[in-house]
Design a protein around this motif. Structure first.
Motif, PDB file in Angstrom:
ATOM      1  N   ARG A  72      32.868  18.396   8.641  1.00  0.00           N
ATOM      2  CA  ARG A  72      31.440  18.108   8.752  1.00  0.00           C
ATOM      3  C   ARG A  72      31.235  16.653   9.151  1.00  0.00           C
ATOM      4  N   ALA A  73      30.131  16.425   9.844  1.00  0.00           N
ATOM      5  CA  ALA A  73      29.794  15.070  10.278  1.00  0.00           C
ATOM      6  C   ALA A  73      29.230  14.282   9.111  1.00  0.00           C
ATOM      7  N   MET A  74      29.578  13.004   9.068  1.00  0.00           N
ATOM      8  CA  MET A  74      29.111  12.111   8.017  1.00  0.00           C
ATOM      9  C   MET A  74      28.193  11.058   8.630  1.00  0.00           C
ATOM     10  N   GLN A  75      27.244  10.566   7.848  1.00  0.00           N
ATOM     11  CA  GLN A  75      26.435   9.402   8.210  1.00  0.00           C
ATOM     12  C   GLN A  75      25.616   9.590   9.473  1.00  0.00           C
ATOM     13  N   GLY A  76      25.045  10.759   9.672  1.00  0.00           N
ATOM     14  CA  GLY A  76      24.151  10.918  10.804  1.00  0.00           C
ATOM     15  C   GLY A  76      24.383  12.185  11.598  1.00  0.00           C
ATOM     16  N   THR A  77      23.623  12.320  12.677  1.00  0.00           N
ATOM     17  CA  THR A  77      23.709  13.477  13.553  1.00  0.00           C
ATOM     18  C   THR A  77      24.653  13.179  14.710  1.00  0.00           C
ATOM     19  N   PRO A  78      25.622  14.033  14.960  1.00  0.00           N
ATOM     20  CA  PRO A  78      26.580  13.775  16.046  1.00  0.00           C
ATOM     21  C   PRO A  78      25.888  13.760  17.407  1.00  0.00           C
ATOM     22  N   PRO A  79      26.354  12.919  18.319  1.00  0.00           N
ATOM     23  CA  PRO A  79      25.827  12.967  19.686  1.00  0.00           C
ATOM     24  C   PRO A  79      26.295  14.235  20.381  1.00  0.00           C
ATOM     25  N   THR A  80      25.651  14.584  21.461  1.00  0.00           N
ATOM     26  CA  THR A  80      26.052  15.757  22.232  1.00  0.00           C
ATOM     27  C   THR A  80      27.370  15.491  22.941  1.00  0.00           C
ATOM     28  N   CYS A  81      28.270  16.446  22.894  1.00  0.00           N
ATOM     29  CA  CYS A  81      29.555  16.291  23.574  1.00  0.00           C
ATOM     30  C   CYS A  81      29.365  16.331  25.089  1.00  0.00           C
ATOM     31  N   PRO A  82      30.243  15.648  25.829  1.00  0.00           N
ATOM     32  CA  PRO A  82      30.181  15.707  27.298  1.00  0.00           C
ATOM     33  C   PRO A  82      30.409  17.140  27.773  1.00  0.00           C
ATOM     34  N   LYS A  83      29.992  17.417  28.990  1.00  0.00           N
ATOM     35  CA  LYS A  83      30.225  18.737  29.570  1.00  0.00           C
ATOM     36  C   LYS A  83      31.707  18.890  29.894  1.00  0.00           C
ATOM     37  N   GLN A  84      32.166  20.128  29.917  1.00  0.00           N
ATOM     38  CA  GLN A  84      33.544  20.401  30.297  1.00  0.00           C
ATOM     39  C   GLN A  84      33.742  20.100  31.779  1.00  0.00           C
ATOM     40  N   PRO A  85      34.929  19.607  32.140  1.00  0.00           N
ATOM     41  CA  PRO A  85      36.068  19.291  31.273  1.00  0.00           C
ATOM     42  C   PRO A  85      35.877  17.958  30.563  1.00  0.00           C
ATOM     43  N   MET A  86      36.148  17.938  29.261  1.00  0.00           N
ATOM     44  CA  MET A  86      35.921  16.746  28.446  1.00  0.00           C
ATOM     45  C   MET A  86      37.054  15.736  28.524  1.00  0.00           C
ATOM     46  N   LEU A  87      38.270  16.199  28.794  1.00  0.00           N
ATOM     47  CA  LEU A  87      39.448  15.349  28.650  1.00  0.00           C
ATOM     48  C   LEU A  87      40.013  14.882  29.985  1.00  0.00           C
ATOM     49  N   LYS A  88      40.671  13.744  29.932  1.00  0.00           N
ATOM     50  CA  LYS A  88      41.529  13.282  31.014  1.00  0.00           C
ATOM     51  C   LYS A  88      42.965  13.562  30.593  1.00  0.00           C
ATOM     52  N   SER A  89      43.843  13.784  31.544  1.00  0.00           N
ATOM     53  CA  SER A  89      45.246  14.031  31.191  1.00  0.00           C
ATOM     54  C   SER A  89      45.816  12.804  30.485  1.00  0.00           C
ATOM     55  N   PRO A  90      46.532  13.004  29.367  1.00  0.00           N
ATOM     56  CA  PRO A  90      47.058  11.869  28.610  1.00  0.00           C
ATOM     57  C   PRO A  90      48.332  11.268  29.187  1.00  0.00           C
ATOM     58  N   THR A  91      48.782  11.791  30.309  1.00  0.00           N
ATOM     59  CA  THR A  91      49.993  11.265  30.944  1.00  0.00           C
ATOM     60  C   THR A  91      50.009  11.678  32.403  1.00  0.00           C
ATOM     61  N   SER A  92      50.865  11.038  33.186  1.00  0.00           N
ATOM     62  CA  SER A  92      51.034  11.450  34.576  1.00  0.00           C
ATOM     63  C   SER A  92      51.758  12.789  34.610  1.00  0.00           C
ATOM     64  N   LEU A  93      51.200  13.733  35.331  1.00  0.00           N
ATOM     65  CA  LEU A  93      51.792  15.075  35.364  1.00  0.00           C
ATOM     66  C   LEU A  93      52.948  15.191  36.349  1.00  0.00           C
ATOM     67  N   SER A  94      53.194  14.139  37.097  1.00  0.00           N
ATOM     68  CA  SER A  94      54.234  14.198  38.124  1.00  0.00           C
ATOM     69  C   SER A  94      55.633  14.393  37.534  1.00  0.00           C
ATOM     70  N   GLN A  95      55.830  13.956  36.281  1.00  0.00           N
ATOM     71  CA  GLN A  95      57.147  14.057  35.660  1.00  0.00           C
ATOM     72  C   GLN A  95      57.259  15.218  34.662  1.00  0.00           C
ATOM     73  N   VAL A  96      56.147  15.913  34.426  1.00  0.00           N
ATOM     74  CA  VAL A  96      56.153  17.011  33.458  1.00  0.00           C
ATOM     75  C   VAL A  96      56.915  18.197  34.042  1.00  0.00           C
ATOM     76  N   THR A  97      57.837  18.734  33.253  1.00  0.00           N
ATOM     77  CA  THR A  97      58.648  19.858  33.729  1.00  0.00           C
ATOM     78  C   THR A  97      58.245  21.190  33.108  1.00  0.00           C
ATOM     79  N   SER A  98      57.645  21.154  31.918  1.00  0.00           N
ATOM     80  CA  SER A  98      57.205  22.397  31.273  1.00  0.00           C
ATOM     81  C   SER A  98      56.154  22.081  30.213  1.00  0.00           C
ATOM     82  N   ILE A  99      55.475  23.135  29.763  1.00  0.00           N
ATOM     83  CA  ILE A  99      54.350  22.996  28.841  1.00  0.00           C
ATOM     84  C   ILE A  99      54.645  23.728  27.533  1.00  0.00           C
ATOM     85  N   LEU A 100      54.367  23.054  26.433  1.00  0.00           N
ATOM     86  CA  LEU A 100      54.425  23.685  25.114  1.00  0.00           C
ATOM     87  C   LEU A 100      53.019  24.201  24.798  1.00  0.00           C
TER      88      LEU A 100
END
Length: 286
Positions: A72-100
């Protein structure tokens, strides 16, 4: 002589009056300039103050669990979340070989989080960055075969939490926070809350190396994403909650679908599964 004196006096008076008028006009212009500058500065200051108050208002909305796994949110009303897609990739995907995949059993334990593998990176050097603005909620340091690993949970005030785990070498900001955690113990990844407000911006670097090196190079890191605003579909099954708990497993999402930019999502979903046993099986990615 007197006539000359009178003539000189008249000219002097005219000159003095003209000079005073010039001084008054110049003074009025200077004062006017100062007043305008003051008004502009005041307006800019008020705008900055308003922006800061808005930022503090949003940031002051913290989230917490009630002990049974509900958030639950504390100390107020949460702001509205951004529209999807919300996230940026946390790493360069050029070296990723597989996904868990999130929501599957790996290594004999259930994992609500997923992750990235880098089987061709032999020095563990992988940059990990924040995929979303947030504050740091909690973290842990623990040992895997005697080697220290780090985990952090980040929460955006709108109600989205993400976890980055199996971080090996941290940037100075995060190392300073981790140094205050309880001493690392083998296999004990229990987290410690961070009481001060430490903000994180999208793209901010968190780690420079990931995974483990003891017993051979194993380059990977965890990414879990949790929607604290509501429970997921898997948690509707009572037996699932009894076995997995609600705090994380009940709010985890399939971040492979709809959460990352389209080009990154396409790249990720084209890669093979990183776990040879569970493959792409997932309680969230149906």
């Amino acid at each position: 002589m007197r006539g000359r004196e009178n003539g000189f006096g008249l000219v002097g008076v005219v000159l003095i009056v003209t000079a005073l008028a010039g001084v008054c006009l110049a003074g009025w212009r200077v004062l006017g300039s100062k007043d305008t500058s003051k008004n502009n500065t005041s307006s800019a200051t008020q705008q900055a103050s308003s922006d800061n108050k808005a930022a503090k208002s949003n940031q002051s909305v913290m989230w917490s669990t009630d002990g049974s796994g509900n958030w639950r949110a504390m100390q107020g009303t949460p702001p509205t979340c951004p529209k999807q897609p919300m996230l940026k990739s946390p790493t360069s995907l050029s070296q990723v070989t597989s996904i868990l995949y999130p929501g599957q059993t790996r290594g004999g334990n259930y994992k609500p989080h997923g992750g990235f593998r880098f089987d061709n990176v032999t020095d563990n050097k992988v940059a990990v960055t924040a995929p979303m603005d947030a504050y740091i909620y909690r973290g842990a340091r623990y040992l895997v075969d005697g080697e220290v690993q780090y985990t952090f949970d980040f929460v955006n005030s709108c109600g989205i939490m993400y976890r980055l785990g199996h971080l090996l070498v941290l940037t100075p900001k995060y190392q300073a926070l981790a140094d205050a955690f309880p001493p690392a113990q083998e296999g004990d990844s229990r987290t410690t809350n961070i009481n001060s407000v430490v903000n994180v911006k999208t793209g901010e670097q968190i780690a420079t190396k990931v995974g483990v090196t003891v017993g051979g190079v194993n380059t990977f890191f965890d990414l879990g994403v949790y929607d604290l605003r509501s429970s997921n579909q898997a948690s509707k099954d009572t037996s699932y909650v009894q076995q997995r708990g609600l705090e994380l497993a009940g709010h985890a999402v399939c971040w492979l679908k709809g959460w990352l930019p389209n080009t990154d999502e396409a790249k990720i979903n084209s890669l093979p599964a990183g776990d040879p046993t569970s493959g792409k099986n997932s309680d969230y990615c149906n």
